[in-house]
Design a protein around this motif. Sequence first.
Motif, PDB file in Angstrom:
ATOM      1  N   GLY A 138       0.823  -1.206   0.000  1.00 51.13           N
ATOM      2  CA  GLY A 138       0.000   0.000   0.000  1.00 51.13           C
ATOM      3  C   GLY A 138       0.855   1.254   0.000  1.00 51.13           C
ATOM      4  N   GLY A 139       0.263   2.353   0.396  1.00 50.68           N
ATOM      5  CA  GLY A 139       0.986   3.616   0.397  1.00 50.68           C
ATOM      6  C   GLY A 139       0.721   4.406   1.656  1.00 50.68           C
ATOM      7  N   VAL A 140       1.358   5.560   1.727  1.00 54.31           N
ATOM      8  CA  VAL A 140       1.136   6.510   2.819  1.00 54.31           C
ATOM      9  C   VAL A 140       0.797   7.843   2.177  1.00 54.31           C
ATOM     10  N   ALA A 141      -0.394   8.334   2.421  1.00 55.87           N
ATOM     11  CA  ALA A 141      -0.861   9.565   1.783  1.00 55.87           C
ATOM     12  C   ALA A 141      -0.008  10.759   2.205  1.00 55.87           C
ATOM     13  N   TRP A 142       0.191  11.670   1.267  1.00 52.35           N
ATOM     14  CA  TRP A 142       0.956  12.895   1.540  1.00 52.35           C
ATOM     15  C   TRP A 142       0.415  13.612   2.764  1.00 52.35           C
ATOM     16  N   SER A 143      -0.918  13.623   2.918  1.00 54.30           N
ATOM     17  CA  SER A 143      -1.525  14.327   4.045  1.00 54.30           C
ATOM     18  C   SER A 143      -1.173  13.685   5.382  1.00 54.30           C
ATOM     19  N   ASP A 144      -0.838  12.392   5.379  1.00 57.86           N
ATOM     20  CA  ASP A 144      -0.494  11.713   6.634  1.00 57.86           C
ATOM     21  C   ASP A 144       0.791  12.255   7.248  1.00 57.86           C
ATOM     22  N   TYR A 145       1.654  12.829   6.419  1.00 58.93           N
ATOM     23  CA  TYR A 145       2.915  13.379   6.925  1.00 58.93           C
ATOM     24  C   TYR A 145       2.693  14.712   7.649  1.00 58.93           C
ATOM     25  N   GLY A 146       1.536  15.312   7.441  1.00 55.93           N
ATOM     26  CA  GLY A 146       1.162  16.495   8.191  1.00 55.93           C
ATOM     27  C   GLY A 146       1.796  17.787   7.713  1.00 55.93           C
ATOM     28  N   ALA A 147       1.524  18.840   8.476  1.00 58.36           N
ATOM     29  CA  ALA A 147       1.992  20.182   8.125  1.00 58.36           C
ATOM     30  C   ALA A 147       3.506  20.257   8.068  1.00 58.36           C
ATOM     31  N   ASP A 148       4.190  19.466   8.884  1.00 59.27           N
ATOM     32  CA  ASP A 148       5.651  19.508   8.883  1.00 59.27           C
ATOM     33  C   ASP A 148       6.209  19.235   7.490  1.00 59.27           C
ATOM     34  N   MET A 149       5.714  18.188   6.842  1.00 61.59           N
ATOM     35  CA  MET A 149       6.234  17.837   5.524  1.00 61.59           C
ATOM     36  C   MET A 149       5.819  18.848   4.475  1.00 61.59           C
ATOM     37  N   ILE A 150       4.566  19.273   4.512  1.00 59.98           N
ATOM     38  CA  ILE A 150       4.064  20.214   3.509  1.00 59.98           C
ATOM     39  C   ILE A 150       4.813  21.538   3.583  1.00 59.98           C
ATOM     40  N   GLU A 151       4.959  22.071   4.790  1.00 58.20           N
ATOM     41  CA  GLU A 151       5.640  23.357   4.939  1.00 58.20           C
ATOM     42  C   GLU A 151       7.137  23.218   4.696  1.00 58.20           C
ATOM     43  N   ALA A 152       7.718  22.110   5.136  1.00 56.61           N
ATOM     44  CA  ALA A 152       9.155  21.915   4.930  1.00 56.61           C
ATOM     45  C   ALA A 152       9.492  21.782   3.458  1.00 56.61           C
ATOM     46  N   GLN A 153       8.630  21.092   2.701  1.00 58.52           N
ATOM     47  CA  GLN A 153       8.859  20.943   1.274  1.00 58.52           C
ATOM     48  C   GLN A 153       8.905  22.311   0.597  1.00 58.52           C
ATOM     49  N   GLY A 154       7.953  23.176   0.971  1.00 59.44           N
ATOM     50  CA  GLY A 154       7.948  24.521   0.407  1.00 59.44           C
ATOM     51  C   GLY A 154       9.154  25.332   0.844  1.00 59.44           C
ATOM     52  N   ASP A 155       9.491  25.245   2.113  1.00 59.88           N
ATOM     53  CA  ASP A 155      10.608  26.038   2.629  1.00 59.88           C
ATOM     54  C   ASP A 155      11.953  25.542   2.126  1.00 59.88           C
TER      55      ASP A 155
END
Length: 366
Positions: A138-155
């Motif tokens: 299976g997989g792990v949804a991007w949203s499961d990584y939370g704000a840390d991953m989303i904001e860190a990716q942008g930063d």
Amino acid sequence: MTTESVADTAKTADALVGRLFESSIGMFDVMSVYLGDQLGLYRALHAGGPATAGELAARGRIDQRYAREWLEQQAATGILEVDDVTADAEQRRYHLPDGHVEPLLNPDSPYSIAPLGRSVVACAKVIPQLMEAYRTGGGVAWSDYGADMIEAQGDFNRPWLLGSFGTELLPAIPAIHRRLVADPPARIADVACGVGWASIAIARTYPNVRVDGFDLDEMSIGLARRNARDAGLSDRVTFEARDVAQGEAGQYDLAVIIEALHDMTQPVGVLTSVRRLLRPDGVALIADEKTEDAFTAPAGEGERLYYGFSIFTCLPAAMTERPTAAIGTVMRAEMMERLGSEAGFKSVERLDEPALDMLRFYLMKP
């Protein structure tokens, strides 16, 4: 087994143990930086000056005993400096060296490193889901990584996007620059826009263009809209949480995809949609990891970093849907060229200049 081979085996084992021991210390360093970053402790030290454990606890609104232990660890590992190591534990004063300010506190600096640590911690948070995904396919949804991953990716991409994407990199690609400065004003699609820094960088540099950003992640779009508003660009930069396939055909002069194509379950489908969005003389600019041309082992640090993100983030995220291309982070130039060709682009050009340390550009023409 000969005496010589026994000695060689012992030497190899010793080297691996030493390497993983050092790596474990490094992981603790990364997590301690995460604490200092997210609790605002580095900023409190920089803004308020050297502090004792009690003073930092008051500034950061944390427990004093935890403040003391964190300060001692940070000094022991060389991130902070202490004025007198022989002083009583509660009287020692700690400060953030000038050379550590930009890496830890300035998200626009090319030295910014805190986002990388934040993304590593985000990977650690989903280890139970990753274990299950590895067992089941299976997989792990991007949203499961939370704000840390989303904001860190942008930063993580923010320094080069705001610092040089519009002002240096795009002007170095004549086919793009000429259109962005010409009339009528160009329209740009930022596909998988994340938190919007590429869109903002383009609009800042080229004052007549209009940029539309698209991403499936609602949290990313919310952050992107806030960033555009803070930059004073909401009149020319818009963001929507939708599939790029829903866009009207033939309306864009340029489409960009920044470090996102390898994450997609259906990259050929996305590129096909991008091609459809472009005008006949439009172009697509894709930025993705600057991988080696072929698999090598042992590999260099860059390749090791890419594989690290691949096994913990990019591949699991791409395995959440079926069918999936399941590319992972390590997408080599040959694959990029194949994906572009399958999507119907007549030309896929690898650009070795302009160059970034970690990313490579590709120019696709319909």
